[in-house]
Design a protein around this motif. Structure first.
Motif, PDB file in Angstrom:
ATOM      1  N   VAL A  95      32.290  32.130  16.983  1.00 27.59           N
ATOM      2  CA  VAL A  95      32.931  32.804  17.964  1.00 27.59           C
ATOM      3  C   VAL A  95      33.693  34.020  17.410  1.00 27.59           C
ATOM      4  O   VAL A  95      33.838  34.913  17.906  1.00 27.59           O
ATOM      5  CB  VAL A  95      34.147  31.607  18.227  1.00 27.59           C
ATOM      6  CG1 VAL A  95      35.310  32.365  19.139  1.00 27.59           C
ATOM      7  CG2 VAL A  95      33.674  30.437  19.303  1.00 27.59           C
ATOM      8  N   GLY A  96      33.916  34.007  16.008  1.00 31.40           N
ATOM      9  CA  GLY A  96      34.627  34.946  15.408  1.00 31.40           C
ATOM     10  C   GLY A  96      33.634  36.183  15.307  1.00 31.40           C
ATOM     11  O   GLY A  96      34.115  37.320  15.676  1.00 31.40           O
ATOM     12  N   ILE A  97      32.547  36.235  14.957  1.00 28.52           N
ATOM     13  CA  ILE A  97      31.692  37.290  14.846  1.00 28.52           C
ATOM     14  C   ILE A  97      31.321  37.792  16.277  1.00 28.52           C
ATOM     15  O   ILE A  97      31.092  39.320  16.547  1.00 28.52           O
ATOM     16  CB  ILE A  97      30.189  36.982  14.223  1.00 28.52           C
ATOM     17  CG1 ILE A  97      29.325  35.732  14.974  1.00 28.52           C
ATOM     18  CG2 ILE A  97      30.395  36.463  12.610  1.00 28.52           C
ATOM     19  CD1 ILE A  97      27.973  35.766  14.422  1.00 28.52           C
ATOM     20  N   THR A 152      22.039  39.793  12.803  1.00 30.75           N
ATOM     21  CA  THR A 152      21.084  40.191  13.799  1.00 30.75           C
ATOM     22  C   THR A 152      21.626  39.604  15.226  1.00 30.75           C
ATOM     23  O   THR A 152      21.652  40.482  16.142  1.00 30.75           O
ATOM     24  CB  THR A 152      19.859  39.419  13.701  1.00 30.75           C
ATOM     25  OG1 THR A 152      19.245  39.531  12.364  1.00 30.75           O
ATOM     26  CG2 THR A 152      18.679  39.675  14.801  1.00 30.75           C
ATOM     27  N   ALA A 153      22.569  38.766  15.253  1.00 31.10           N
ATOM     28  CA  ALA A 153      23.101  38.436  16.479  1.00 31.10           C
ATOM     29  C   ALA A 153      24.126  39.447  16.937  1.00 31.10           C
ATOM     30  O   ALA A 153      24.216  39.584  18.136  1.00 31.10           O
ATOM     31  CB  ALA A 153      23.600  36.939  16.389  1.00 31.10           C
ATOM     32  N   GLY A 158      25.813  43.146  20.336  1.00 37.09           N
ATOM     33  CA  GLY A 158      26.708  44.226  20.282  1.00 37.09           C
ATOM     34  C   GLY A 158      25.912  45.588  21.107  1.00 37.09           C
ATOM     35  O   GLY A 158      26.123  46.065  22.005  1.00 37.09           O
ATOM     36  N   GLY A 159      24.521  45.556  20.942  1.00 38.18           N
ATOM     37  CA  GLY A 159      23.669  46.505  21.584  1.00 38.18           C
ATOM     38  C   GLY A 159      23.612  46.376  22.983  1.00 38.18           C
ATOM     39  O   GLY A 159      23.243  47.410  23.610  1.00 38.18           O
ATOM     40  N   SER A 183      25.948  33.202  21.722  1.00 34.59           N
ATOM     41  CA  SER A 183      24.999  32.450  22.324  1.00 34.59           C
ATOM     42  C   SER A 183      23.808  32.563  21.186  1.00 34.59           C
ATOM     43  O   SER A 183      23.131  31.460  20.951  1.00 34.59           O
ATOM     44  CB  SER A 183      24.609  32.907  23.609  1.00 34.59           C
ATOM     45  OG  SER A 183      25.410  32.644  24.646  1.00 34.59           O
ATOM     46  N   ILE A 184      23.542  33.682  20.742  1.00 34.01           N
ATOM     47  CA  ILE A 184      22.428  34.053  19.937  1.00 34.01           C
ATOM     48  C   ILE A 184      22.624  33.151  18.718  1.00 34.01           C
ATOM     49  O   ILE A 184      21.525  32.591  17.923  1.00 34.01           O
ATOM     50  CB  ILE A 184      22.236  35.468  19.583  1.00 34.01           C
ATOM     51  CG1 ILE A 184      21.602  36.103  20.812  1.00 34.01           C
ATOM     52  CG2 ILE A 184      21.136  35.704  18.513  1.00 34.01           C
ATOM     53  CD1 ILE A 184      21.688  37.788  20.917  1.00 34.01           C
ATOM     54  N   ARG A 185      23.842  33.433  18.093  1.00 35.39           N
ATOM     55  CA  ARG A 185      24.006  32.712  16.961  1.00 35.39           C
ATOM     56  C   ARG A 185      23.979  31.167  17.011  1.00 35.39           C
ATOM     57  O   ARG A 185      23.293  30.474  16.136  1.00 35.39           O
ATOM     58  CB  ARG A 185      25.442  32.977  16.289  1.00 35.39           C
ATOM     59  CG  ARG A 185      25.810  32.116  15.051  1.00 35.39           C
ATOM     60  CD  ARG A 185      25.160  32.479  14.201  1.00 35.39           C
ATOM     61  NE  ARG A 185      25.497  31.808  12.639  1.00 35.39           N
ATOM     62  CZ  ARG A 185      24.766  31.344  11.615  1.00 35.39           C
ATOM     63  NH1 ARG A 185      23.584  31.581  11.719  1.00 35.39           N
ATOM     64  NH2 ARG A 185      25.255  30.713  10.887  1.00 35.39           N
TER      65      ARG A 185
END
Length: 203
Positions: A95-97, A152-153, A158-159, A183-185
């Motif tokens: 959640v933090g990232i 990478t997530a 972000g992209g 979600s990716i993480r």
């Protein structure tokens, strides 16, 4: 107010993840607070220094220190409820990232940086608090562990924000980017999705 709320939520998530690591290492109360503090503001501090925003944000707005202190107290009081420390740490870190990636990107946009630099700034904001936390706790930082989907997530989610902006209102694009990072993480760990290894497989 919207961006401040996201920033505070990211601070809470990272502070709690720092508390969980510190308690797992059996640090004293001062050690727990310091680990929570550097986890929560380490990436943001580096971000602010890179863009020349000084004094850094947590020095300008005491609400961040109050938020971290409150998060530490909350996590300590309810530590019995957080008995699955590894799962709790993983969730709050994810959640933090997600939150901090978009906070960093927004700071870059406000500074007038090009998208690729904004993305780098978002990744730094999201990842380097955890790097400092893990180094202080004598662990290999997650971002440097072989085959982990972490930075990478941040980059992918972000992209996507810059793409979402063409189709959604800015606030919705912001939330979509955050959710994609998280979600990716989560999915990468759940289904053991990894990056290709650069090491040769031994026979």
């Amino acid at each position: 107010m919207f961006y401040l709320t996201i920033d505070i939520l990211g601070t809470i998530a990272f502070a709690i993840s720092g508390v969980l690591v510190a308690m797992d290492k059996r640090l004293d109360l001062f050690g727990v607070f310091i680990i929570a503090f550097v986890t929560a503001v380490g990436g943001g501090t580096l971000r602010d220094l890179l863009i020349g925003y000084t004094p850094v944000l947590w020095m300008r707005q005491p609400i961040y220190l109050v938020t971290i202190a409150g998060s530490v107290v909350f996590a300590i009081i309810f530590r019995s409820k957080l008995k699955y420390l590894t799962k709790s740490l993983f969730f709050f870190d994810a959640v933090g990232i997600g939150l901090y990636t978009l906070v960093g990107i927004e700071k870059g946009i406000a500074t007038g940086l090009i998208p690729i630099m904004c993305l780098a700034l978002g990744t730094i904001t999201a990842c380097f608090g955890g790097v400092i936390r893990d180094i202080l706790c004598n662990d290999i930082p997650v971002i440097f562990r072989r085959k982990e989907i972490y930075a990478t997530a941040c980059i992918l989610g972000g992209g996507s924000y810059f793409l979402w902006r063409f189709f959604l209102k800015e606030e919705y694009a912001y939330l979509a980017g955050i959710l994609l990072v998280i979600s990716i993480r989560l999915l990468a760990v759940r289904f053991n999705i990894t990056l290709p290894s650069v090491y040769k497989v031994k026979d």
